[in-house]
Design a protein around this motif. Structure first.
Motif, PDB file in Angstrom:
ATOM      1  N   SER A   1       0.814  -1.212   0.000  1.00 49.66           N
ATOM      2  CA  SER A   1       0.000   0.000   0.000  1.00 49.66           C
ATOM      3  C   SER A   1       0.846   1.258   0.000  1.00 49.66           C
TER       4      SER A   1
ATOM      5  N   SER B   1      -4.236   2.045  -1.964  1.00 52.24           N
ATOM      6  CA  SER B   1      -5.275   1.139  -1.479  1.00 52.24           C
ATOM      7  C   SER B   1      -5.345  -0.145  -2.296  1.00 52.24           C
TER       8      SER B   1
ATOM      9  N   ARG C   1      -7.251  -0.749   2.886  1.00 50.84           N
ATOM     10  CA  ARG C   1      -8.163  -0.860   1.746  1.00 50.84           C
ATOM     11  C   ARG C   1      -9.354   0.035   2.009  1.00 50.84           C
ATOM     12  N   ALA C   2      -9.554   0.991   1.122  1.00 49.52           N
ATOM     13  CA  ALA C   2     -10.687   1.897   1.267  1.00 49.52           C
ATOM     14  C   ALA C   2     -11.981   1.172   0.921  1.00 49.52           C
TER      15      ALA C   2
ATOM     16  N   PRO D   1     -11.741   2.424   6.576  1.00 44.59           N
ATOM     17  CA  PRO D   1     -10.859   1.562   5.795  1.00 44.59           C
ATOM     18  C   PRO D   1     -10.404   0.344   6.602  1.00 44.59           C
TER      19      PRO D   1
END
Length: 964
Positions: A170, A175, A645-646, A705
């Motif tokens: 990341s 993301s 991770r969005a 997230p």
């Protein structure tokens, strides 16, 4: 929503912790170093933004060359990456069903016809897919806004190689790069044309696959260009071609079949309050009902002499023969790119692609459930229904109703086989355009590289569904015939007779054509710079830095009858959403030592990225890595990375939708009188009406997230005593340890576990998720997305490459890759582990403890032959509880074993340069020994797990390649 603060303190702690661990920790790589340094042009490898001549980085990158791809015989990018030992189950033409899976509980839709990639069993949403280092647009699904890339939109014809980074990245890419990165490198240089034609099928039982790829290009002093086209067509394979796929669950008979049958199941009360649970006799089209016969419920299950009998397991419907083992898929693509050198230091490029996909999947004729126990989240079926006594087909002589204070219609399950199977057909169009400038300049006699680029892309899908029903029209057709006659087109409906009693006119009124639309778009711009800053004691300090902007838009428009609540299938609403992100990153490669006590070299890399999202605010991630080469033949590496991770558009903005889960009610039958079930509102004698329970899910705009931590360590050893010996030209051995931890994983709780937890512990949160009616039936089940879970997984990768010396009989090589998953633990919102884990088959997917691939390759003059063995470790699953089916390997322990499986693939090819610029003929067979997958009791389609095992049957193919 409040913005998250920049978590620099977390990044600082991570860097400090990693520095403390650097010296005693070693790390792994994919490719071994050579015995001497090589002079190479600077290149950029997946996993780092820094261009340099040394290809070995701090993380393992698996490179699938074009030659390696061709040797598999696969005809899609998805097939290639899904067969990596680190890959988990994901959508493919084998694992794809709109009808039975409906809306999965992730807000993204089923992605009908798509193919995705899953690394480390963490899910496709946690894998970042790049094309030449730039993000690719997410797929457009038939039932929501997708959050993963459909690899079917990337034609294999334009692929030069595939680089797979199986580590968190990341801080390098942003993301989604939690489980890893798949970077697809396209062909850029060509001098002439290339045509490739391939045909194959499965044991002549269907699945015929034809592909044609063409490309043409030129390379000059200042310009290179290439254009191409690709066509792929795969025909379907019916489930009837595999004997175990023709029963609902193999070895269980009809115990897990559907209660919605062509004869119809009827649960109702007559005016005296007597409750019936009956079905019409086979072959009877106009049944006669005698109220004096046995009611078949509440202990009264005696014989009947009219046209009805007590409903039982033998009456259940076998839906399996209507499914597909392999779904049809046709893809057409055109692509091209050009690169032009404006000056010796500045170049420009453009890349474009357009593709179309037509695909389909199929399910059994759609049932409809009517009554207060239906639990289908549709008021037309559960609350507003009156089957009039005046309906000419009503055999009972009184109204059946779900309305009022004393409803008497509890359940009708009818399977209108007259309408044929459900068919879902998708048409997907994807286009992509990207352009950029790059170049070099000098800073203090050091060469720096720069690039700027912009990209825009769109994926748009339309899904057409036939064989489904309008529940409002069904309601009207069952009501008062006079009211029906006043509605244009309405025809009274007969659901009480056997197959054939629903006429064409009736079908015309209740059978709509359902059309759903969805679209995903992605726009992106970035600028990057990399070079050497200054010399340190052990060499130059290299860096890369850049900024990026992205905007995502997604929308899903169900058919108007779905939005209006009239669709008999999965109800849903319109989803529209967008968000943007601005990012900046920096990466440094720091030489710590050259020669002396530390051996040949010791290097450290540090990277950090800050992301500002319009939906939740800002977040920062960091990564640190170590590369230590104590000697020419030994390389040790380590990395520690933060990731995130969005939430996707579907997860944020997805409107209320339903998926049908197969649940076993712990209070069914005899268990209904236990204190725990009584406390749950279950009356004595309760019988679960339908194993498929409708569960509602929806997006959640308050999602945060997901956050992750990744660690990798290991080594690669290329022993000098093995190189250029009489038994080996080269020998490389590698070991990698990996660990991923995800906090706040976005998920909907497993519905079965919620139900079990409520009954076992009376957990308030679990019990609040569902509602029972006064008959004990579950009529409401809510499963809304939240940041609920923690995922911990770890394991080991092992690699070995042994190349024998070239001899008069040719050259032989062995390539072995293996993955051992030592831990996979998913902790739910109550702090309890869910059943998913290594060696377990659950919810139509599995995590084998061991997966391994051994390829033997032989080259001799113009000939090449290779033999690949793919091993999948044995798995265990629950054995249908107390039913004790004979097929279970251990009924007492409620356990069934899926035996270890080994597939064998073979290929032989011959090439000559005597014709044109080269002609190559290839013949191959995948699954040479026609190995069938092990029988799976918990799998809901076709009796096996298509995400883990190959399609049943031997696949043979032939390929002709020509260069001109």
């Amino acid at each position: 929503m409040t913005s998250l603060p920049l978590r620099t303190h977390r990044l600082t702690l991570a860097v400090q912790f990693s520095l403390l661990c650097l010296l005693p920790t070693v790390a792994a790589a994919q490719d071994a170093p050579g015995n001497s340094a090589r002079t190479l042009d600077t290149v950029q490898v997946t996993g780092s933004r820094i261009k340099k001549a040394e290809l070995e980085t701090q993380v393992p990158v698996q490179v699938l060359t074009r030659e390696a791809i061709d040797r598999t015989g696969y005809t899609s990018v998805a097939d290639v990456v899904q067969h990596l030992t680190a890959s988990g189950a994901s959508l493919s033409t084998k694992l794809n069903s709109s009808g039975n899976f409906g809306f999965p509980p992730d807000g993204g839709g089923v992605g009908a016809g798509a193919a995705t990639v899953d690394l480390r069993h963490l899910g496709p949403k946690r894998v970042l897919v790049l094309v030449d280092g730039i993000r690719w647009v997410n797929e457009s699904s038939g039932s929501g806004v997708g959050s993963s890339v459909d690899l079917n939109t990337i034609p294999l014809a334009l692929v030069e190689r595939i680089e797979v980074l199986e580590d968190g990245a990341s801080s390098i890419y942003g993301s989604d790069a939690i489980a890893g990165v798949v970077n697809i490198i396209t062909k850029k240089n060509a001098d002439g044309g290339h045509v490739e034609v391939q045909y194959g099928d499965y044991n002549l039982k269907g699945g015929d696959t034809t592909s044609v790829d063409m490309s043409f290009g030129k390379s000059g002093e200042r310009a290179q260009w290439i254009v191409g086209a690709s066509w792929f067509k795969q025909k379907e394979v019916a489930s009837t071609e595999y004997k175990w796929a023709t029963v609902p669950v193999p070895g269980t008979g009809l115990a897990n079949g559907s209660s919605a049958t062509p004869q119809g199941r009827l649960v109702f009360a007559d005016p005296s309050g007597k409750t019936y649970n009956i079905t019409s006799n086979t072959g009877v089209t106009s049944p006669v009902f005698d109220p004096g016969q046995a009611a078949c419920s509440n202990g009264n299950v005696g014989p009947r002499t009219d046209d009805y009998h007590c409903f039982g397991t033998p009456d259940r419907y076998n839906f399996a023969p209507n499914n597909l083992l392999l779904t049809p898929n046709e893809r057409k693509s055109v692509f091209g790119q050009v690169r032009f050198e404006f000056t010796p230091n500045v170049s420009g490029w453009f890349r474009g692609m357009y593709s179309e996909r037509e695909s389909a999947n199929q399910a059994a004729p759609e049932p409809f459930f009517l009554g207060t126990d239906a639990g289908v989240y549709n008021d037309w079926a559960e609350k507003n229904l009156v089957i009039s006594a005046n309906n000419p087909y009503n055999p009972f002589g009184f109204d059946l109703t779900t309305m009022g204070s004393s409803p008497n219609l509890f359940l009708i399950g009818r399977r209108p086989v007259e309408g044929g199977p459900r068919r879902y057909e998708q048409e997907v169009k994807t286009w992509y355009a990207a352009a950029g400038l790059d170049g070099t300049f000098e800073v203090n006699q050091r060469t720096w590289n720069w690039d700027i680029n912009a990209m825009t892309s769109e994926s748009k899908a339309t899904q057409t569904n036939t064989g489904s029903y309008n529940i409002k029209h069904i309601n009207q057709a069952l009501g008062d015939p006079a009211a029906c006659a006043a509605i244009a087109g309405c025809v009274p409906l007969n659901i009480f007779g056997g197959p054939g009693t629903i006429t064409a006119d009736m079908l015309a009124w209740i059978s709509p054509i359902v059309r759903d639309r969805s679209k995903n778009t992605l726009s992106q711009a970035s600028a990057n710079i990399t070079g050497e800053l200054f010399d340190m004691w052990a060499g130059p300090l290299s860096f890369a830095a850049g900024a990026e902007w992205r905007r995502y838009k997604g929308e899903y428009h169900p058919d108007p009858i779905t939005v209006a609540g009239e669709y008999n299938g999965v109800p849903s609403g319109v989803t529209i959403g967008s968000y943007s992100v601005k990012e900046a990153y920096a990466e440094f490669d720091i030489p710590l030592a050259r020669g002396g006590f530390w051996g040949k070299s010791l290097d450290m890399s540090i990277a950090g990225r800050y992301s500002d999202y319009s939906t939740f605010g800002g977040t920062g991630t960091g990564k640190i890595g170590l590369r230590w080469q104590p000697a020419d033949e030994l390389l040790l590496r380590m990395s520690f990375a933060q990731g995130f991770r969005a939430p996707s558009i579907g997860e944020l903005y997805g409107t209320l939708s339903r998926f049908d889960a197969t649940l076993v009610d712990p209070c069914n039958n005899a268990a209904s009188t236990t204190p725990k079930c009584v406390a749950d509102g279950v009356p004595p004698g309760y019988e679960q009406a339908n194993p498929q329970i409708s569960v509602v899910t929806a997006g959640n705009r308050e999602l945060d997230p997901e956050e992750s931590r990744s660690f990798m360590a290991g080594f690669v050893w290329s022993p000098g005593w093995a190189a250029d010996s009489n038994w080996a030209s080269k020998l490389d051995l590698g070991v990698t340890f990996y660990r991923h931890t995800i906090d706040g994983a976005i998920q909907a709780p497993d519905a079965q576990l919620i139900l079990d937890r409520c009954i076992d512990t009376r957990d308030a949160a679990a019990c609040a998720s569902y509602t029972r009616n006064d008959r004990g039936q579950i009529v409401r089940f809510e499963d809304i997305l939240a940041n609920l879970g923690t995922i911990n997984t770890s394991g080991w990768d092992f690699t070995a490459h042994w190349l024998l010396p070239e001899a008069g009989w040719g050259q032989l090589g062995f390539d072995w890759k293996s993955t051992w998953v030592s831990r996979y633990e998913l902790i739910n919102e109550s702090g309890q582990p869910e059943p998913k884990g290594p060696g377990v088959e659950v919810n139509d997917s599995a995590i084998p403890e061991w997966t391994s691939t051994l390829t033997t390759n032989w080259d001799f003059r113009n000939w090449n032959a290779n033999w690949t063995m793919r091993y999948i470790d044995r798995l265990r699953e629950r054995c249908a509880g107390a039913n004790g089916f004979p097929i279970c390997t251990d009924s007492v322990a409620d356990q069934h074993w899926l035996g270890a499986t080994t597939y064998h693939d073979a290929q032989v090819s011959w090439r000559t340069d005597a014709w044109m610029k080269g002609v190559k003929v290839t013949l191959g067979v995948n699954n040479v020994f026609d190995k069938n997958p092990p029988i799976c009791l918990s799998c809901t389609l076709n009796g096996y797990d298509p995400g883990t095992y190959d399609l049943p049957g031997r696949y043979s193919y032939a390929k002709l390649s020509m260069d001109f």
